[in-house]
Write an enzyme that holds these catalytic residues in place. Structure first.
Site, short mmCIF file in Angstrom:
data_model
loop_
_atom_site.label_atom_id
_atom_site.label_comp_id
_atom_site.label_asym_id
_atom_site.label_seq_id
_atom_site.Cartn_x
_atom_site.Cartn_y
_atom_site.Cartn_z
N ASP A 45 34.80 26.32 43.14
CA ASP A 45 34.93 26.75 42.07
C ASP A 45 33.71 26.88 41.84
O ASP A 45 32.71 26.05 42.02
CB ASP A 45 35.77 26.09 41.01
N TYR A 185 40.20 44.68 34.71
CA TYR A 185 41.17 44.01 35.44
C TYR A 185 41.92 44.82 36.70
O TYR A 185 42.13 44.47 37.72
CB TYR A 185 42.17 43.30 34.66
N LYS A 189 41.59 44.55 41.05
CA LYS A 189 42.70 44.41 41.70
C LYS A 189 42.93 45.54 42.53
O LYS A 189 43.27 45.25 43.69
CB LYS A 189 43.74 44.11 40.49
N VAL A 218 52.60 35.44 35.80
CA VAL A 218 52.81 34.03 36.06
C VAL A 218 53.12 33.26 34.74
O VAL A 218 51.87 33.33 33.96
CB VAL A 218 51.84 33.51 37.16
#
Length: 274
Positions: A45, A185, A189, A218
């Site tokens: 990270d 976004y 993607k 999610v």
């Protein structure tokens, strides 16, 4: 070539995997999934403290096979330094991304296309798409030289459908000021799926398989009204649990999927079939 069959095909014992952006919710799940089937996993990270905290939370189950490291996916020097320090990588999971939050904060709504800052576009593309390209270029080339490996790009159901902006509406906000899912976004993607197909063809002869996984929404303590709205768009009537993608990651990153490359696997509760 003889391939392992049955449950043996999922075994990654003796292999090393690296997951980018692994300090977050799904990143930790990807690390756990790979460690469960025997891999040593480098949990990376940009925020080293977040990586170390995530690794510590998994070591009780997986011991010293989970290793934390700082990695800036936008820096080829940083990628090469991690590769040099950690040694050859057999599995790369490109998970790092910026997930811009949708809020109505007063003034011009910066998530909207008309007001979206160019610097936000540049930064989010750099992390989510260029970062995946750089990691794949450095680590995939190393895999190709060594005779093979696996790259998994984490995309989204929004790689194949547009965001339904009705999900993000706020009561009492004028139409032109309503918050939306930002353009970056979807572009990131969808770009990851294109990158997946390109790399799959490019390295097919060197034994490097490249696939994409596109999760649906999610659940992560979302507001009840958002959950209700989104659930109505999903045939299964609910959002995913974070752990429900572990088996897919294990399949896509192991010899169990030995004849699969260049594919985008959608696991979204059926949302994209309607």
């Amino acid at each position: 070539m003889t391939q392992p069959v049955g449950l043996a095909a999922f075994d990654l014992t003796g292999k090393t995997a690296l997951v980018t952006g692994a300090g977050g919710l799904l990143g930790r799940e990807h690390v756990a999934a790979l460690a469960e089937i025997g891999a040593t996993v480098i949990l990376t990270d940009l925020d080293l403290a977040a990586a170390q905290a995530a690794a510590a939370s998994l070591r009780g189950t997986h011991g010293d096979r989970v290793v934390a490291a700082a990695l800036d996916v936008t820096s080829e020097d940083s990628i090469r330094a991690v590769l040099e320090a950690q040694g050859p990588i057999d599995v790369l999971v490109n998970n790092a991304a910026v997930d811009p939050k949708v809020t109505a904060a007063g003034g011009p709504e910066l998530s909207r296309l008309e007001h979206f800052p160019l610097e936000s576009w540049d930064f989010q593309i750099a992390v989510g798409l260029t970062g995946a390209f750089l990691c794949a270029r450095v680590m995939g080339a190393q895999m190709a030289r060594r005779g093979g490996g696996v790259i998994l790009n984490i995309a989204s159901d929004l790689s194949v459908i547009a965001p339904d902006q009705r999900l993000y509406r706020k009561d009492g906000v004028a139409e032109g000021d309503q918050p939306v899912k930002p353009v970056t976004y979807s572009v990131v993607k969808a770009g990851l799926v294109g990158l997946t197909r390109y790399l799959a063809g490019y390295w097919a002869g060197q034994g490097v398989r490249v696939n994409a996984l596109s999760p649906g929404g999610v659940f992560n303590d979302h507001p009840d009204d958002f959950v209700g709205r989104l659930s109505q768009l999903i045939p299964m009537g609910r959002m995913a649990g974070a752990s429900e993608y572990r088996s897919a990651v294990q399949f896509l990153c192991s010899p169990a999927s030995s004849y699969m490359t260049g594919q985008n696997i959608l696991i979204d509760g059926g949302r994209t079939v309607l």
